[in-house]
Design an enzyme around this catalytic site. Structure first.
Site: not given
Ligand SMILES: Cc1cc2nc3c(=O)[nH]c(=O)nc-3n(C[C@H](O)[C@H](O)[C@H](O)COP(=O)(O)OP(=O)(O)OC[C@H]3O[C@@H](n4cnc5c(N)ncnc54)[C@H](O)[C@@H]3O)c2cc1C
Ligand SMILES: *[C@@H]1O[C@H](CO)[C@@H](O)[C@H](O)[C@H]1NC(C)=O
Ligand SMILES: *[C@@H]1O[C@H](CO)[C@@H](O)[C@H](O)[C@H]1NC(C)=O
Ligand SMILES: *[C@@H]1O[C@H](CO)[C@@H](O)[C@H](O)[C@H]1NC(C)=O
Ligand SMILES: *[C@@H]1O[C@H](CO)[C@@H](O)[C@H](O)[C@H]1NC(C)=O
Ligand SMILES: *[C@@H]1O[C@H](CO)[C@@H](O)[C@H](O)[C@H]1NC(C)=O
Length: 469
Positions: A66, A123, A355, A386, A429
């Protein structure tokens, strides 16, 4: 290692992009020093070994942070993008899946479903498994199966000094504890070994919608709170979504979720006590009954993210409140909050939604887990609320009204509940405006996390906004 230039030469075998990538949230514009695309754990370790003395490093899995922490959350970080690491293997006898962290949730669900398996997750199918599992991972199967991080049996992790370790309950168990709730501050997960479950033989996505004045909406939430703490089964996944009403003084209220029990009839009998207290409306039930179709519907039609192209961007601010089941929200607090949404929300220029995600209630697997067994700090939440507001056209600039509106909405609940109300916040979040953030995110686990951080990452290689200090 001296300068960024010399490390570029050292890791010339990896694809390196020095273009500034964009974040899913266009409120942030950060320029990493470089983005690398390793294909193996050894390559991740090589990048970390030769850069960690001069640069701060972040992993990027799906880029859905986020606050753009997948870009470092500030300028000048080195991004290790895992998108070339997309293996998903299922051991047929144990059901354990080995999942590399370049996978998005939809692609994980699809690969597991092909073996008749599933695991709990959120989701949005574009979210990366790496960031998701690091901080939690909530979806509508979580009351039945737990958070994504609860399914992890072991993982492969690259530490700040480039060492590769495989923490589990029997090896590096302190690190394993920290990695399930605060992983990004401790290392880069390149793959997880996760317990999977037989894909449910029936699934449906249901929705009921109402328009209500604020006092009826407050009463409805109070009734829902009573309903979920009386007798609901684990197969019942739910959230209440609130949005702008048709007219000033009203809000829209939706009860929606996933049902993984045997039939729509059974779902309706489960919901009956709540629906009887509400104005009559017809429910909508989506899907062809298969589990994977429910994943696709919840993911706005997308399971295979690679075939569908990149996810949409947005320009938004979001907050969270994890509400204690032991201290239910009072009717007064719901009224103050709904009134705020029905007037301030009605007049806000932002596109907003709120939510109430159901974590607790009777038979919740999430809350049955001992709070001290993982770093995830809140195993007593009834709801994770949220609060989310986008700019009017989903593009920058982000309006000041968005911050004041959302802060006011959270405050309407917290100030009416008073100082003794022990709520928390959800790490996934991520909220860059949050005060008292370390307590709200990590509660009593924070001191142990700080001690482990100084052991595993003494020089702060994996530092970014909201990381363990
Ligand atoms: C549209 C949307 C819908 C969402 N819906 C949900 C939901 O339904 N339920 C829920 O629980 N959450 C939800 N989220 C939140 C989501 O779980 C977090 O934003 C999550 O951190 C995203 O992970 P990412 O790998 O895509 O993001 P990134 O931006 O790649 O990583 C997020 C953080 O985690 C770290 N990270 C990534 N990969 C690793 C790794 N392999 N090892 C260690 N650290 C790592 C990154 O450095 C960063 O600090 C939603 C987010 C969005 C934008
Ligand atoms: C970060 O880099 C971006 C893109 O180069 C730039 O627009 C922005 O001003 C920088 N931010 C800071 C805080 O330096
Ligand atoms: C790794 O990812 C990059 C960027 O998406 C791509 O250009 C490259 O071909 C990939 N390499 C491998 C080995 O898949
Ligand atoms: C809300 O509507 C109900 C009828 O559904 C009515 O009894 C009540 O007075 C209304 N409350 C307000 C604040 O308008
Ligand atoms: C149900 O939907 C899924 C995914 O959308 C599809 O793959 C499957 O073929 C459908 N099955 C039936 C029986 O319609
Ligand atoms: C790397 O860090 C770990 C954790 O602190 C430590 O156990 C290990 O000895 C370190 N390895 C090297 C080569 O310094």
């Amino acid at each position: 290692m001296g300068s960024p230039t010399s490390f570029l030469l050292t890791i010339a075998t990896l694809v390196v992009s020095v273009l500034a990538d964009i974040s899913v949230n266009l409120r942030f514009d950060f320029a990493p020093v470089a983005v690398t695309y390793p294909s193996t754990t050894e390559e991740v370790a090589a990048v970390v070994s030769c850069t960690s003395e001069s640069l701060q490093i972040v992993a990027r899995s799906g880029g859905h942070s986020y606050i753009a922490n997948g870009l470092g959350g500030k300028n000048g970080s080195l991004v290790i993008d895992l998108s070339n690491m997309t293996r998903v293997d299922v051991d047929a006898s144990s059901g354990t899946a080995t999942i590399e962290t370049g996978n998005r949730l939809g692609d994980v669900a699809f690969a597991l479903n092909n073996q008749g398996r599933a695991l709990p997750h959120g989701t949005c199918t574009y979210v990366g498994i790496g960031g998701h599992v690091s901080g939690g991972g909530f979806g509508f199967t979580s009351r039945m199966w737990g958070l994504t991080l609860d399914t992890v049996q072991s993982m492969t992790v690259v530490l700040a000094n480039g060492t590769i370790v495989e923490p589990s309950s029997s090896s590096e168990s302190d690190l394993f504890w920290a990695m399930r709730g605060a992983a990004s501050s401790f290392g880069i997960i390149t793959s997880i070994d996760a317990e999977t479950f037989p894909a449910p033989s029936f699934a449906t996505v249901y929705a009921y919608n109402w328009q209500m004045n604020y006092s009826d909406a407050a009463a409805a939430l109070t009734q829902f709170q009573d309903f979920v703490t009386t007798d609901i089964p684990p197969e019942f996944g739910a959230e209440i979504n609130l949005g702008k009403g048709d007219s000033e003084g009203t809000v829209s209220l939706e009860l929606t979720g996933g049902w993984y029990g045997d039939s729509i009839d059974t779902l309706q009998s489960v919901l009956d006590p709540f629906l009887q207290s509400m104005p009559p409306v017809d429910g909508q039930f989506s899907g062809n009954g298969t589990y994977i179709d429910s994943v696709q519907i919840l993911g706005d039609g997308v399971v295979n993210t690679k075939a569908a192209g990149p996810d949409k961007t947005d320009t938004f601010y979001a907050k969270s409140l994890m509400t204690p089941e032991e201290q239910p929200i009072t009717l007064d607090a719901f009224e103050a909050y709904m009134k705020y949404l029905a007037y301030e929300g009605y007049n806000s220029e932002t596109n907003w939604f709120m939510q109430f995600e159901l974590y607790g209630g009777t038979n919740s697997f999430i809350n049955s887990i001992n709070v001290d067994s993982t770093a995830f700090a809140t195993r007593s939440a009834l709801f994770t609320v949220q609060l989310y507001a986008s700019s009017s056209n989903y593009e920058p600039p982000y309006p000041e009204d968005g911050f004041t509106f959302l802060d006011g909405a959270a405050d309407a609940l917290t100030s009416t509940m008073g100082d003794g109300w022990d709520y928390g916040a959800y790490v996934n979040y991520a909220d860059d405006q949050l005060e008292n953030e370390y307590y709200l995110y990590y509660k009593s686990h924070y001191p142990r996390l700080v001690a482990l951080k100084s052991q595993y990452d003494p020089t702060g290689v994996f530092d970014f906004p909201l990381s363990i200090q």
